[in-house]
Scaffold this active site. Structure first.
Site, PDB file in Angstrom:
ATOM      1  N   SER A 117      44.218 -45.499   2.449  1.00  0.00           N
ATOM      2  CA  SER A 117      43.170 -46.407   1.973  1.00  0.00           C
ATOM      3  C   SER A 117      43.433 -47.768   2.609  1.00  0.00           C
ATOM      4  O   SER A 117      44.400 -48.434   2.234  1.00  0.00           O
ATOM      5  CB  SER A 117      43.225 -46.553   0.451  1.00  0.00           C
ATOM      6  OG  SER A 117      43.233 -45.311  -0.177  1.00  0.00           O
ATOM      7  N   LYS A 149      35.843 -45.910  -0.747  1.00  0.00           N
ATOM      8  CA  LYS A 149      37.105 -45.915  -1.491  1.00  0.00           C
ATOM      9  C   LYS A 149      37.302 -47.251  -2.235  1.00  0.00           C
ATOM     10  O   LYS A 149      37.796 -47.280  -3.362  1.00  0.00           O
ATOM     11  CB  LYS A 149      38.269 -45.655  -0.522  1.00  0.00           C
ATOM     12  CG  LYS A 149      39.647 -45.752  -1.116  1.00  0.00           C
ATOM     13  CD  LYS A 149      39.962 -44.657  -2.134  1.00  0.00           C
ATOM     14  CE  LYS A 149      41.353 -44.855  -2.728  1.00  0.00           C
ATOM     15  NZ  LYS A 149      41.671 -43.878  -3.757  1.00  0.00           N
ATOM     16  N   LYS A 186      46.832 -53.869  -3.397  1.00  0.00           N
ATOM     17  CA  LYS A 186      46.445 -53.789  -1.975  1.00  0.00           C
ATOM     18  C   LYS A 186      44.964 -53.402  -1.849  1.00  0.00           C
ATOM     19  O   LYS A 186      44.214 -54.024  -1.097  1.00  0.00           O
ATOM     20  CB  LYS A 186      47.359 -52.755  -1.305  1.00  0.00           C
ATOM     21  CG  LYS A 186      47.074 -52.392   0.110  1.00  0.00           C
ATOM     22  CD  LYS A 186      46.230 -51.149   0.252  1.00  0.00           C
ATOM     23  CE  LYS A 186      46.791 -49.894  -0.348  1.00  0.00           C
ATOM     24  NZ  LYS A 186      46.011 -48.698  -0.074  1.00  0.00           N
TER      25      LYS A 186
HETATM   26  P1  NAD Z   1      53.730 -43.803  -0.716  1.00  0.00           P
HETATM   27  O1  NAD Z   1      54.279 -45.182  -0.672  1.00  0.00           O
HETATM   28  O2  NAD Z   1      54.300 -42.823  -1.685  1.00  0.00           O
HETATM   29  O3  NAD Z   1      53.826 -43.113   0.757  1.00  0.00           O
HETATM   30  C1  NAD Z   1      53.665 -43.790   1.960  1.00  0.00           C
HETATM   31  C2  NAD Z   1      54.586 -43.137   2.987  1.00  0.00           C
HETATM   32  O4  NAD Z   1      54.402 -43.785   4.247  1.00  0.00           O
HETATM   33  C3  NAD Z   1      56.068 -43.258   2.634  1.00  0.00           C
HETATM   34  O5  NAD Z   1      56.700 -41.997   2.700  1.00  0.00           O
HETATM   35  C4  NAD Z   1      56.617 -44.241   3.689  1.00  0.00           C
HETATM   36  O6  NAD Z   1      57.960 -43.993   4.028  1.00  0.00           O
HETATM   37  C5  NAD Z   1      55.687 -43.937   4.849  1.00  0.00           C
HETATM   38  N1  NAD Z   1      55.619 -45.039   5.824  1.00  0.00           N
HETATM   39  C6  NAD Z   1      55.436 -46.357   5.595  1.00  0.00           C
HETATM   40  N2  NAD Z   1      55.409 -47.045   6.747  1.00  0.00           N
HETATM   41  C7  NAD Z   1      55.578 -46.116   7.740  1.00  0.00           C
HETATM   42  C8  NAD Z   1      55.628 -46.205   9.140  1.00  0.00           C
HETATM   43  N3  NAD Z   1      55.512 -47.380   9.793  1.00  0.00           N
HETATM   44  N4  NAD Z   1      55.800 -45.058   9.846  1.00  0.00           N
HETATM   45  C9  NAD Z   1      55.911 -43.866   9.216  1.00  0.00           C
HETATM   46  N5  NAD Z   1      55.872 -43.723   7.880  1.00  0.00           N
HETATM   47  C10 NAD Z   1      55.700 -44.841   7.152  1.00  0.00           C
HETATM   48  O7  NAD Z   1      52.164 -43.977  -0.920  1.00  0.00           O
HETATM   49  P2  NAD Z   1      51.110 -42.877  -1.442  1.00  0.00           P
HETATM   50  O8  NAD Z   1      50.967 -43.023  -2.913  1.00  0.00           O
HETATM   51  O9  NAD Z   1      51.405 -41.557  -0.836  1.00  0.00           O
HETATM   52  O10 NAD Z   1      49.766 -43.491  -0.810  1.00  0.00           O
HETATM   53  C11 NAD Z   1      49.413 -43.345   0.563  1.00  0.00           C
HETATM   54  C12 NAD Z   1      47.989 -43.849   0.735  1.00  0.00           C
HETATM   55  O11 NAD Z   1      47.116 -43.079  -0.095  1.00  0.00           O
HETATM   56  C13 NAD Z   1      47.809 -45.329   0.319  1.00  0.00           C
HETATM   57  O12 NAD Z   1      46.890 -45.949   1.156  1.00  0.00           O
HETATM   58  C14 NAD Z   1      47.258 -45.200  -1.098  1.00  0.00           C
HETATM   59  O13 NAD Z   1      46.502 -46.343  -1.464  1.00  0.00           O
HETATM   60  C15 NAD Z   1      46.422 -43.939  -0.976  1.00  0.00           C
HETATM   61  N6  NAD Z   1      46.200 -43.215  -2.233  1.00  0.00           N
HETATM   62  C16 NAD Z   1      47.217 -43.002  -3.110  1.00  0.00           C
HETATM   63  C17 NAD Z   1      46.953 -42.313  -4.301  1.00  0.00           C
HETATM   64  C18 NAD Z   1      48.037 -42.068  -5.338  1.00  0.00           C
HETATM   65  O14 NAD Z   1      47.700 -41.693  -6.469  1.00  0.00           O
HETATM   66  N7  NAD Z   1      49.310 -42.243  -5.015  1.00  0.00           N
HETATM   67  C19 NAD Z   1      45.672 -41.838  -4.583  1.00  0.00           C
HETATM   68  C20 NAD Z   1      44.669 -42.027  -3.643  1.00  0.00           C
HETATM   69  C21 NAD Z   1      44.947 -42.724  -2.478  1.00  0.00           C
END
Ligand code: NAD
Length: 296
Positions: A95, A170, A238
């Site tokens: 997102s 979103k 964010k």
């Molecule tokens: P998270 O923080 O659990 O996962 C993000 C991952 O990205 C981590 O494993 C981190 O190590 C990795 N990462 C960060 N920088 C990196 C880089 N430069 N290179 C490689 N890997 C890297 O977050 P999440 O909850 O999985 O969310 C991911 C996306 O999905 C976000 O944009 C969030 O807003 C969206 N989202 C999350 C949810 C939820 O319920 N968690 C629901 C819908 C959407």
């Protein structure tokens, strides 16, 4: 067809697993080594950088926190565009700001690489079940090529418009979710302090007009006092930051979003940035000096 998957966090890891269960061959990468180890144990290829992933695959999925991380992974040194072949497709499921999706797609196009933005809603449980709602922006012909893959991770897949339209949708979703949780919190704190059992309130109202997916997902967590994420407060901040910037750029005041943003900021200052966003209720509890929990 080989799929690259970059970003194996709360959402990305179960989404990648669902693609593997469906029979796709994956190459995975994250800056955190733990989830890579787990997926390699299940048969995925181990990527050493985003460039390595894109060199070895045809479709590259990214599921990263926010715009700066997606920019770094796609445009940066050892990034996806350094390795991607002409005709590859990037599906960014993070997102992020819609304007950044458009900027990245333009850069990708210069290299003959197509891109769609495909952020999701539904949280970790639906990522695990493969029943996410996926909001897509991009060209119809690219969307059609990606549909079967998206269909393994989600149960509702909607093409919302051209590139960036997925992330715009979103942002709309995130405003509605944040304000729903705030309304739920304000009202349950009132009902509880007025002496009515909150679980009884929930049962009484969930079938009526006040019932919602937010209520069904978040009230049980609150009653259990379980604020483990889920969806972290820092990520919701964010999303609302991106919503406020986008709204102001096009001349749309969003006052209620400003209020919930400040509540989230207060919770972050209070050390709750990594709590689930259902912890919004703790802001109201603190003001009213009462806790909403299951009766013993
Ligand atoms: P998270 O923080 O659990 O996962 C993000 C991952 O990205 C981590 O494993 C981190 O190590 C990795 N990462 C960060 N920088 C990196 C880089 N430069 N290179 C490689 N890997 C890297 O977050 P999440 O909850 O999985 O969310 C991911 C996306 O999905 C976000 O944009 C969030 O807003 C969206 N989202 C999350 C949810 C939820 O319920 N968690 C629901 C819908 C959407």
């Amino acid at each position: 067809m080989k799929i690259g998957f970059i970003g194996l966090g709360i959402m990305g890891k179960p989404m990648a697993k669902n693609l593997m269960k469906a029979g796709y061959s994956l190459v995975v990468y994250d800056i955190n080594k733990e989830p890579i180890k787990e997926l390699v144990g299940l048969g995925a290829g181990k990527g050493s950088s985003p460039k390595d992933v894109s060199e070895r695959t045809d479709i590259i999925i990214t599921m990263l926190p926010d715009s700066p991380e997606v920019k770094e992974v796609i445009l940066g040194k050892e990034g996806v565009l350094e390795g991607a072949k002409r005709g590859s497709i990037i599906i960014d499921m993070s997102s992020i700001a819609p304007a950044v999706s458009r900027e990245l797609a333009a850069k990708a196009a210069e290299k003959g690489v197509d891109m769609i933005d495909a952020p999701v809603s539904g949280g970790q449980p639906k990522a695990i079940d493969g029943t996410l709602s996926i909001m897509v922006g991009g060209k119809k012909e690219v969307f059609d090529k990606c549909f079967e893959i998206l269909n393994k991770m989600g149960s509702s897949i909607t093409l919302c418009g051209d590139i960036g339209a997925g992330n715009t949708t979103k942002l709309v979703n995130q405003i509605i979710v944040a304000l729903n949780i705030a309304a739920m919190s304000e009202a349950l704190v009132l009902g509880t302090k007025a002496g009515v059992d909150p679980e009884t309130i929930y049962k009484a109202i969930r079938g009526g007009l006040a019932g919602s997916t937010v209520l069904d997902a978040k009230v049980p967590m609150v009653l259990e006092r379980n604020f483990n994420p889920g969806f972290k407060i820092n990520l919701h901040i964010k999303d609302l930051k991106n919503a406020i910037t986008t709204a102001h750029e096009i001349g749309v005041p969003i006052p209620l979003t400003g209020v919930i943003m400040e509540i989230l900021q207060a919770l972050k200052v209070d050390g709750k940035g990594v709590s689930d966003h259902s912890a919004i209720i703790q802001f109201y509890e603190e003001m009213a000096k009462i806790e909403v929990k299951r009766a013993k």
